[in-house]
Design an enzyme around this catalytic site. Structure first.
Site, PDB file in Angstrom:
ATOM      1  N   TYR A  15      15.638 106.932  16.867  1.00 16.65           N
ATOM      2  CA  TYR A  15      14.499 106.228  16.749  1.00 16.65           C
ATOM      3  C   TYR A  15      13.718 106.792  15.939  1.00 16.65           C
ATOM      4  CZ  TYR A  15      16.632 103.230  20.198  1.00 16.65           C
ATOM      5  OH  TYR A  15      17.537 102.253  20.783  1.00 16.65           O
ATOM      6  N   GLU A  35      22.920 113.888   9.954  1.00 21.15           N
ATOM      7  CA  GLU A  35      23.385 113.481  11.238  1.00 21.15           C
ATOM      8  C   GLU A  35      24.760 114.382  11.870  1.00 21.15           C
ATOM      9  OE1 GLU A  35      22.180 111.550  14.048  1.00 21.15           O
ATOM     10  OE2 GLU A  35      24.003 112.210  14.823  1.00 21.15           O
ATOM     11  N   GLY A 109      20.600 107.478  19.972  1.00 18.29           N
ATOM     12  CA  GLY A 109      20.782 106.797  21.321  1.00 18.29           C
ATOM     13  C   GLY A 109      20.964 105.553  21.190  1.00 18.29           C
ATOM     14  N   ASN A 113      22.955 103.047  24.530  1.00 17.20           N
ATOM     15  CA  ASN A 113      21.803 102.706  25.554  1.00 17.20           C
ATOM     16  C   ASN A 113      21.920 101.302  25.876  1.00 17.20           C
ATOM     17  OD1 ASN A 113      20.161 101.285  23.993  1.00 17.20           O
ATOM     18  ND2 ASN A 113      18.913 103.122  23.110  1.00 17.20           N
ATOM     19  N   MET A 116      17.256  98.298  26.846  1.00 19.35           N
ATOM     20  CA  MET A 116      16.202  97.803  27.709  1.00 19.35           C
ATOM     21  C   MET A 116      14.935  98.216  26.879  1.00 19.35           C
ATOM     22  SD  MET A 116      17.155  98.285  31.478  1.00 19.35           S
ATOM     23  CE  MET A 116      18.331  99.580  31.207  1.00 19.35           C
ATOM     24  N   VAL A 244      22.442 120.383  11.360  1.00 23.31           N
ATOM     25  CA  VAL A 244      21.317 121.520  10.735  1.00 23.31           C
ATOM     26  C   VAL A 244      21.327 122.523  11.606  1.00 23.31           C
ATOM     27  CG1 VAL A 244      19.000 121.664  10.537  1.00 23.31           C
ATOM     28  CG2 VAL A 244      19.916 119.891   9.691  1.00 23.31           C
ATOM     29  N   GLU A 352      15.474  99.492  37.501  1.00 18.17           N
ATOM     30  CA  GLU A 352      16.137  98.594  36.752  1.00 18.17           C
ATOM     31  C   GLU A 352      17.220  98.217  37.561  1.00 18.17           C
ATOM     32  OE1 GLU A 352      14.974  97.953  34.055  1.00 18.17           O
ATOM     33  OE2 GLU A 352      14.354  99.493  33.122  1.00 18.17           O
ATOM     34  N   HIS A 437      17.089 109.932  29.841  1.00 16.44           N
ATOM     35  CA  HIS A 437      15.974 109.633  29.159  1.00 16.44           C
ATOM     36  C   HIS A 437      15.256 110.926  29.044  1.00 16.44           C
ATOM     37  CE1 HIS A 437      15.330 105.395  30.927  1.00 16.44           C
ATOM     38  NE2 HIS A 437      16.486 105.618  30.254  1.00 16.44           N
ATOM     39  N   GLY A 465      11.509 112.203  20.611  1.00 17.91           N
ATOM     40  CA  GLY A 465      11.026 111.921  22.055  1.00 17.91           C
ATOM     41  C   GLY A 465      10.519 113.243  22.580  1.00 17.91           C
ATOM     42  N   ASN A 475      11.470 102.762  30.386  1.00 18.98           N
ATOM     43  CA  ASN A 475      12.490 103.342  29.624  1.00 18.98           C
ATOM     44  C   ASN A 475      11.862 103.676  28.036  1.00 18.98           C
ATOM     45  OD1 ASN A 475      12.954 100.716  31.157  1.00 18.98           O
ATOM     46  ND2 ASN A 475      15.168 101.454  30.778  1.00 18.98           N
TER      47      ASN A 475
HETATM   48  P1  FAD Z   1      18.068 110.360  19.668  1.00 22.22           P
HETATM   49  O1  FAD Z   1      17.876 108.865  19.753  1.00 22.22           O
HETATM   50  O2  FAD Z   1      18.611 111.025  20.636  1.00 22.22           O
HETATM   51  O3  FAD Z   1      18.447 110.859  18.080  1.00 22.22           O
HETATM   52  C1  FAD Z   1      18.763 112.306  17.912  1.00 22.22           C
HETATM   53  C2  FAD Z   1      19.855 112.282  16.821  1.00 22.22           C
HETATM   54  O4  FAD Z   1      19.902 113.497  16.219  1.00 22.22           O
HETATM   55  C3  FAD Z   1      21.371 112.045  17.695  1.00 22.22           C
HETATM   56  O5  FAD Z   1      22.100 111.113  16.763  1.00 22.22           O
HETATM   57  C4  FAD Z   1      21.983 113.496  17.370  1.00 22.22           C
HETATM   58  O6  FAD Z   1      23.400 113.261  17.136  1.00 22.22           O
HETATM   59  C5  FAD Z   1      21.293 114.242  16.285  1.00 22.22           C
HETATM   60  N1  FAD Z   1      21.165 115.631  16.137  1.00 22.22           N
HETATM   61  C6  FAD Z   1      20.935 116.464  17.071  1.00 22.22           C
HETATM   62  N2  FAD Z   1      20.672 117.497  16.877  1.00 22.22           N
HETATM   63  C7  FAD Z   1      21.033 117.744  15.336  1.00 22.22           C
HETATM   64  C8  FAD Z   1      21.245 118.675  14.489  1.00 22.22           C
HETATM   65  N3  FAD Z   1      21.159 119.868  14.817  1.00 22.22           N
HETATM   66  N4  FAD Z   1      21.590 118.389  13.250  1.00 22.22           N
HETATM   67  C9  FAD Z   1      21.841 116.947  12.954  1.00 22.22           C
HETATM   68  N5  FAD Z   1      21.811 115.963  13.795  1.00 22.22           N
HETATM   69  C10 FAD Z   1      21.439 116.512  15.025  1.00 22.22           C
HETATM   70  N6  FAD Z   1      16.093 104.042  26.406  1.00 22.22           N
HETATM   71  C11 FAD Z   1      15.606 102.871  26.639  1.00 22.22           C
HETATM   72  O7  FAD Z   1      14.318 102.714  26.224  1.00 22.22           O
HETATM   73  N7  FAD Z   1      16.013 101.676  27.101  1.00 22.22           N
HETATM   74  C12 FAD Z   1      17.654 101.609  27.602  1.00 22.22           C
HETATM   75  O8  FAD Z   1      18.119 100.794  28.020  1.00 22.22           O
HETATM   76  C13 FAD Z   1      17.988 103.084  27.637  1.00 22.22           C
HETATM   77  N8  FAD Z   1      19.429 103.230  28.020  1.00 22.22           N
HETATM   78  C14 FAD Z   1      20.031 104.424  27.943  1.00 22.22           C
HETATM   79  C15 FAD Z   1      21.380 104.712  28.374  1.00 22.22           C
HETATM   80  C16 FAD Z   1      21.986 105.753  28.006  1.00 22.22           C
HETATM   81  C17 FAD Z   1      23.524 105.995  28.449  1.00 22.22           C
HETATM   82  C18 FAD Z   1      21.333 106.924  27.160  1.00 22.22           C
HETATM   83  C19 FAD Z   1      22.035 108.235  26.814  1.00 22.22           C
HETATM   84  C20 FAD Z   1      20.009 106.706  26.821  1.00 22.22           C
HETATM   85  C21 FAD Z   1      19.184 105.550  27.112  1.00 22.22           C
HETATM   86  N9  FAD Z   1      18.073 105.300  26.616  1.00 22.22           N
HETATM   87  C22 FAD Z   1      17.477 103.964  26.851  1.00 22.22           C
HETATM   88  C23 FAD Z   1      17.511 106.584  26.215  1.00 22.22           C
HETATM   89  C24 FAD Z   1      17.208 106.366  24.549  1.00 22.22           C
HETATM   90  O9  FAD Z   1      18.066 106.064  23.996  1.00 22.22           O
HETATM   91  C25 FAD Z   1      16.453 107.701  24.100  1.00 22.22           C
HETATM   92  O10 FAD Z   1      15.345 107.981  24.621  1.00 22.22           O
HETATM   93  C26 FAD Z   1      16.231 107.705  22.641  1.00 22.22           C
HETATM   94  O11 FAD Z   1      17.484 107.350  21.759  1.00 22.22           O
HETATM   95  C27 FAD Z   1      15.719 108.734  21.994  1.00 22.22           C
HETATM   96  O12 FAD Z   1      15.297 108.790  20.416  1.00 22.22           O
HETATM   97  P2  FAD Z   1      15.188 110.085  19.808  1.00 22.22           P
HETATM   98  O13 FAD Z   1      14.581 109.568  18.442  1.00 22.22           O
HETATM   99  O14 FAD Z   1      14.194 110.801  20.396  1.00 22.22           O
HETATM  100  O15 FAD Z   1      16.606 110.618  19.552  1.00 22.22           O
END
Ligand code: FAD
Length: 496
Positions: A15, A35, A109, A113, A116, A244, A352, A437, A465, A475
């Site tokens: 995100y 990625e 994520g 996910n 929600m 990275v 939930e 989360h 996050g 969520n």
């Molecule tokens: P992420 O979405 O985690 O993205 C980080 C990305 O960086 C990943 O693709 C990872 O592979 C990449 N990465 C990491 N390290 C490196 C590196 N060194 N080099 C290159 N790439 C790298 N949230 C909700 O709001 N509603 C829901 O219903 C919900 N359900 C969920 C169900 C599950 C099973 C899970 C696991 C999570 C759920 N979440 C939900 C949580 C939500 O998906 C996360 O809070 C969100 O994706 C976090 O966003 P972000 O941008 O912080 O990082």
């Protein structure tokens, strides 16, 4: 090693990273997104891109030889199985006291996910991001995030009649009978598509139980929202299976070292890119691990002492309840939850009503609770082992269990029912070993300034996050998206 210079490099495609890359590209900046996971754009041998929840295979887990399903048991029996090691979609990353589930691939994520998409109640926002002006979030950035993500609500008349949400109607009835407020939870699932699934006119996805290992049709993951707009700008390069490993100051910005991975996770090439600006969007755990390591090993020694601190689990805890035989929850259960029980104000819990899409009648109600908890852990560099540790303690979940009990003890007593003890082991009620989360580790206005600029290093930013200090009350992904929208607007206006 090939050499190149890019104006902006974004680490991660979840995100925070997707919002950042889209807005930079729309402002005329060329962006390189890196990625570590796969692209998830090519069908496997079964003709589908993603594996079903009930039949995990190599696509399902990140570099594991055995599945590690969040519900480890059914009727007390372990259900995990052997799979080939592969750069699969769901990472069950193990730290001392907790397993942290995360998505891996282009879309982060959003690939795994539950979809929600919940905006916290405004009255609770000061608990989420105390240094952010709520007016700008609720007037501008939450609406922007909801619109871009494609958030929508189930059609109430369909909810009331479809077999696929009988489990949620049972959840609502029990909440009502114990006088708990309930809410319909908005999601990023295409509700028209789901109604067509139920009618049998399109291939099934939510109604085939797809969720944890990806969703082949109806869910609007980031691939269908921000990332399709990113591709349309023509200004963004996305490199999947690239991780990275280092960021150090260099002439013209920062030298970023990137390992290219094969599908068993081994580095097959090392590349170096110089980037004028670098955005850490590797998720709470990914960004925290990188920053803690880079500070401790001398690559970025001036990062401040807040780096690695303030990590929380959003108070996640799971449980199941055993219903009476006259309260079946349905053999068909949509994998997308759509009902929440709100006891935040009185008991510190938002639960939930979750599916148990086993394909058979289980008479079980299953819940993922988000709870208020004061416990925060810290990431530290373990020089001897060459890795980053997290000092979370499983016992800290007792606060979350007690908060969840304010809902389920009351419902059990009203309904004359008991907790299930067969979902997380043999005679174990609470799923207290995990979080979906992860939040924090580079907290806004502490490790960074109030817009995500890392202290001590102009041109380095955090956008994911890890900025949020451990809890979003509901969520998290709508809040992560809205905060990234707010921060990048300021950064484009002032730093480019
Ligand atoms: P992420 O979405 O985690 O993205 C980080 C990305 O960086 C990943 O693709 C990872 O592979 C990449 N990465 C990491 N390290 C490196 C590196 N060194 N080099 C290159 N790439 C790298 N949230 C909700 O709001 N509603 C829901 O219903 C919900 N359900 C969920 C169900 C599950 C099973 C899970 C696991 C999570 C759920 N979440 C939900 C949580 C939500 O998906 C996360 O809070 C969100 O994706 C976090 O966003 P972000 O941008 O912080 O990082």
């Amino acid at each position: 090693a090939d050499a190149a210079v890019v104006p902006a490099l974004v680490i991660g495609t979840g995100y925070g990273g997707s919002v950042t890359a889209l807005r930079l590209a729309q402002a005329g900046v060329d962006v390189h997104m890196v990625e570590m996971g796969m692209a998830w754009d090519t069908p496997g041998a079964d003709g589908k891109i993603f594996a079903n929840t009930t039949t995990p295979d190599q696509r399902s887990f990140w570099l594991r030889t055995r599945t590690k399903q969040p519900l480890s048991n059914f009727l007390g029996f372990p259900i995990d199985k052997t799979i080939p090691k592969y750069t699969g979609i769901l990472d069950a990353e193990e730290f001392a006291g907790i397993t942290v589930y995360q998505g891996r691939g282009v879309g982060g994520g959003s690939l795994v996910n539950g979809g929600m998409a919940v905006t916290p109640k405004r009255e609770n926002f000061a608990d989420v991001l105390p240094t952010v002006n709520p007016d700008e979030m609720y007037n501008t950035y939450y609406p922007r995030a909801n619109a871009e993500l494609g958030v929508g609500l189930i059609r109430p008349a369909w909810f009331d009649t479809t077999d696929a949400y009988q489990y949620a109607r049972v959840g609502r009835k029990h909440a009502q009978r114990s006088n708990f407020p309930y809410v319909f939870v908005p999601t990023v699932y295409d509700w028209n598509y789901m109604e067509q699934e139920a009618a049998g006119t399109v291939p099934k996805s939510a109604l085939a139980g797809e969720i944890l290992y990806g969703n082949n049709y109806g869910k609007k993951s980031l691939q269908k929202s921000y990332i399709s707009k990113i591709r349309a700008t023509g200004r963004v390069t996305i490199s999947p299976l690239h991780r990275v490993v280092s960021v150090v100051p260099a002439t013209g910005g920062y030298k970023v070292t990137i390992e290219q991975l094969n599908t068993t996770g081994d580095p097959i090439a090392v590349k170096e890119v110089t980037a004028a600006k670098v955005f850490f969007a590797a998720g709470s755990v990914g960004t925290s691990k990188l920053l803690v390591k880079l500070k401790a090993t001398g690559a970025l020694p001036n990062l401040n002492g807040e780096v690695g601190k303030g990590w929380g689990d959003n108070g996640n805890v799971m449980c199941g309840r055993a219903n009476h035989l006259w309260d079946p929850t349905g053999a068909l259960q949509s994998s997308i939850p759509t009902l929440g029980i709100d006891n935040w104000a009185a008991g510190g819990a938002f639960a939930e009503v979750a599916p148990l899409p086993t394909g058979i009648e289980t008479y079980a109600s299953f819940y993922l609770s988000i709870t208020r908890t004061p416990n925060r852990a810290q990431f530290t560099w373990n020089a001897a082992a060459g890795k980053v540790d997290l000092n979370w303690q499983t016992a800290w979940k007792s606060v979350s269990i007690n908060a969840a009990k304010t809902i389920f003890d009351k419902i059990n007593s009203k309904e004359g029912t008991i907790y299930r003890t067969d979902l997380f082991g043999v005679y174990k009620i609470w799923g207290d070993h995990l979080t979906y989360h992860p939040l924090g580790g580079a907290v806004l206005n502490k490790a960074t300034d109030n817009y995500g600029r890392l202290q001590g290093y102009p041109g380095l930013y955090v956008t994911d996050g890890s900025l949020i200090p451990g809890c979003t009350v509901v969520n998290p992904f709508v809040t992560i998206t809205a905060l990234a929208e707010r921060n990048i607007e300021k950064i484009i206006a002032t730093d480019f």
